[in-house]
Motif scaffolding. Structure first.
Motif, PDB file in Angstrom:
ATOM      1  N   SER A 201       9.865  21.135  -8.040  1.00 53.26           N
ATOM      2  CA  SER A 201      10.425  20.231  -9.162  1.00 53.26           C
ATOM      3  C   SER A 201       9.766  19.355  -9.695  1.00 53.26           C
ATOM      4  N   VAL A 202       9.612  19.289 -10.919  1.00 47.84           N
ATOM      5  CA  VAL A 202       8.779  17.846 -11.637  1.00 47.84           C
ATOM      6  C   VAL A 202       9.824  16.858 -12.057  1.00 47.84           C
ATOM      7  N   MET A 203      10.972  16.972 -11.563  1.00 42.14           N
ATOM      8  CA  MET A 203      12.049  15.656 -11.791  1.00 42.14           C
ATOM      9  C   MET A 203      12.250  15.439 -10.557  1.00 42.14           C
ATOM     10  N   GLY A 204      12.419  14.047 -10.271  1.00 44.10           N
ATOM     11  CA  GLY A 204      12.778  13.718  -8.863  1.00 44.10           C
ATOM     12  C   GLY A 204      12.361  12.123  -8.865  1.00 44.10           C
ATOM     13  N   VAL A 205      12.456  11.590  -7.690  1.00 40.00           N
ATOM     14  CA  VAL A 205      12.168  10.155  -7.318  1.00 40.00           C
ATOM     15  C   VAL A 205      10.982   9.945  -6.222  1.00 40.00           C
ATOM     16  N   PHE A 206      10.042   9.306  -6.562  1.00 34.14           N
ATOM     17  CA  PHE A 206       8.877   8.802  -5.661  1.00 34.14           C
ATOM     18  C   PHE A 206       8.983   7.463  -5.249  1.00 34.14           C
ATOM     19  N   VAL A 207       8.868   7.313  -3.956  1.00 34.38           N
ATOM     20  CA  VAL A 207       9.289   5.995  -3.213  1.00 34.38           C
ATOM     21  C   VAL A 207       7.842   5.603  -2.523  1.00 34.38           C
ATOM     22  N   THR A 208       7.441   4.251  -2.598  1.00 34.50           N
ATOM     23  CA  THR A 208       6.263   3.832  -1.679  1.00 34.50           C
ATOM     24  C   THR A 208       6.615   2.470  -1.391  1.00 34.50           C
ATOM     25  N   THR A 209       5.790   1.983  -0.576  1.00 39.31           N
ATOM     26  CA  THR A 209       5.513   0.562  -0.176  1.00 39.31           C
ATOM     27  C   THR A 209       4.191   0.167   0.003  1.00 39.31           C
ATOM     28  N   ILE A 210       3.646  -1.016  -0.620  1.00 38.47           N
ATOM     29  CA  ILE A 210       2.392  -1.371  -0.711  1.00 38.47           C
ATOM     30  C   ILE A 210       2.486  -2.874   0.376  1.00 38.47           C
ATOM     31  N   ASN A 211       1.571  -2.769   1.419  1.00 39.80           N
ATOM     32  CA  ASN A 211       1.339  -4.061   2.073  1.00 39.80           C
ATOM     33  C   ASN A 211       0.303  -4.895   1.382  1.00 39.80           C
ATOM     34  N   SER A 212       0.597  -6.013   0.894  1.00 38.70           N
ATOM     35  CA  SER A 212      -0.418  -6.990   0.447  1.00 38.70           C
ATOM     36  C   SER A 212      -1.150  -7.665   1.491  1.00 38.70           C
ATOM     37  N   ALA A 213      -2.420  -7.871   1.183  1.00 44.65           N
ATOM     38  CA  ALA A 213      -3.074  -8.654   2.202  1.00 44.65           C
ATOM     39  C   ALA A 213      -2.831  -9.926   2.241  1.00 44.65           C
ATOM     40  N   PRO A 214      -3.075 -10.442   3.636  1.00 39.85           N
ATOM     41  CA  PRO A 214      -2.555 -11.977   3.630  1.00 39.85           C
ATOM     42  C   PRO A 214      -3.700 -12.783   2.934  1.00 39.85           C
ATOM     43  N   ASN A 215      -3.093 -13.881   2.338  1.00 42.84           N
ATOM     44  CA  ASN A 215      -4.139 -14.874   1.420  1.00 42.84           C
ATOM     45  C   ASN A 215      -4.734 -14.015   0.333  1.00 42.84           C
ATOM     46  N   SER A 216      -3.811 -13.142  -0.218  1.00 40.53           N
ATOM     47  CA  SER A 216      -4.421 -12.476  -1.472  1.00 40.53           C
ATOM     48  C   SER A 216      -4.011 -13.043  -2.693  1.00 40.53           C
TER      49      SER A 216
END
Length: 137
Positions: free
Chosen positions: A96-111
């Motif tokens: 399917s080309v329809m759907g949901v994408f999920v992710t999490t990005i951890n930001s660097a400390p002191n960024s």
């Protein structure tokens, strides 16, 4: 967490405070209760941002510091950069080309990103959408 919802003709990006694991678990429970097929698989998702959007240089700097490789940037042409994210794709079939994408990005400390890269990326996407709607009017 970032949630990208892909429809037939567009997509929508949301910033959520919930973790992808919690969100996916709730979505699986819902699918089970209503008898819906749900495929969950590792994947990537991409979208474009205008190169001249204020904050894009700051995003580039943050991505260079990030060693998780969850987010990458690539120059498309003189006007746009492609943002690619690694995460999970949820849809009613693996094709399917329809759907949901999920992710999490951890930001660097002191960024310098007090609210995190996810929130900042969401704000950039919103600004790009606002600019596009003004130009189309």
């Amino acid at each position: 967490m970032l949630k990208l919802t892909y429809t037939e003709g567009s997509f929508y990006l949301e910033y959520l405070t919930q973790s992808p694991e919690e969100w996916v678990a709730q979505r699986v429970i819902l699918a089970m209760r209503v008898g819906q097929i749900l495929c969950v698989e590792p994947s990537t998702a991409s979208f474009l941002l205008p190169v001249d959007l204020p904050g894009v240089d700051l995003l580039r700097d943050e991505v260079k510091r990030d060693d998780s490789k969850i987010i990458t940037l690539c120059a498309c042409d003189r006007e746009y950069i492609e943002v690619t994210l690694r995460g999970s794709w949820l849809s009613d079939s693996s094709e399917s080309v329809m759907g949901v994408f999920v992710t999490t990005i951890n930001s660097a400390p002191n960024s310098g990103f007090a609210s995190g890269v996810e929130f900042f990326l969401h704000k950039l996407w919103q600004e790009a959408q606002a600019c596009a709607s003004v130009m189309s009017e």
